[in-house]
Design an enzyme around this catalytic site. Structure first.
Site, PDB file in Angstrom:
ATOM      1  N   TYR A  11      39.817  62.965  40.760  1.00 15.81           N
ATOM      2  CA  TYR A  11      39.563  61.451  41.221  1.00 15.81           C
ATOM      3  C   TYR A  11      38.235  61.271  40.639  1.00 15.81           C
ATOM      4  CZ  TYR A  11      39.345  56.753  42.790  1.00 15.81           C
ATOM      5  OH  TYR A  11      38.995  55.451  43.137  1.00 15.81           O
ATOM      6  N   HIS A  15      36.202  59.278  37.174  1.00 23.92           N
ATOM      7  CA  HIS A  15      35.385  58.175  37.097  1.00 23.92           C
ATOM      8  C   HIS A  15      34.091  58.425  36.582  1.00 23.92           C
ATOM      9  CE1 HIS A  15      38.564  56.443  39.740  1.00 23.92           C
ATOM     10  NE2 HIS A  15      38.098  55.275  39.604  1.00 23.92           N
ATOM     11  N   TYR A  34      29.859  47.500  41.182  1.00 20.92           N
ATOM     12  CA  TYR A  34      31.179  48.013  41.549  1.00 20.92           C
ATOM     13  C   TYR A  34      30.912  49.323  41.987  1.00 20.92           C
ATOM     14  CZ  TYR A  34      36.293  48.578  41.539  1.00 20.92           C
ATOM     15  OH  TYR A  34      37.681  48.706  41.792  1.00 20.92           O
ATOM     16  N   TRP A  69      44.911  52.260  32.725  1.00 22.49           N
ATOM     17  CA  TRP A  69      44.083  53.033  33.962  1.00 22.49           C
ATOM     18  C   TRP A  69      45.000  53.435  34.984  1.00 22.49           C
ATOM     19  CZ3 TRP A  69      39.698  55.653  34.085  1.00 22.49           C
ATOM     20  CH2 TRP A  69      39.293  56.071  35.384  1.00 22.49           C
ATOM     21  N   TRP A  70      45.711  52.174  35.311  1.00 20.28           N
ATOM     22  CA  TRP A  70      46.661  52.489  36.759  1.00 20.28           C
ATOM     23  C   TRP A  70      47.650  53.562  36.288  1.00 20.28           C
ATOM     24  CZ3 TRP A  70      47.942  46.765  37.887  1.00 20.28           C
ATOM     25  CH2 TRP A  70      46.541  46.048  38.748  1.00 20.28           C
TER      26      TRP A  70
END
Length: 101
Positions: A11, A15, A34, A69-70
């Protein structure tokens, strides 16, 4: 949100950096800042975003890049039927802002 405990490193890797196209979509939809935080003990994720408007923020989910992306992230985190990450809203219990803001 959360990430599967065995996939915390993956993860983080995905990113750093996120896709340039996704970054551009976020900025184009009024995201000013963000951050996503990971609690390594629970695998919980906490996302904080400063946005221009709720409407523009909500519109990100309809972009092609967000949908892609999801789909790539659903293999490492709990996801809904539409591939969006399972999330829950938190209730703000304290906020402090300077008057200069």
């Amino acid at each position: 949100m959360s990430v599967d405990p065995a996939h915390q490193d993956e993860y983080i890797r995905r990113h750093n950096p996120i896709w340039r196209e996704l970054e551009e979509a976020l900025l184009a939809h009024g995201v000013r800042q963000y951050s996503i935080f990971l609690d390594p003990q629970t695998s919980d994720l906490f996302a904080y975003a400063e946005i221009e408007s709720e409407e523009r923020w909500a519109a990100i989910r309809t972009t092609d890049v967000c949908q892609r992306w999801w789909r790539t992230m659903r293999e490492i985190m709990p996801s809904n039927a539409d591939a969006s990450p399972v999330s829950r809203d938190l209730r703000e219990v304290f906020h402090l802002a300077s008057k200069d803001r």
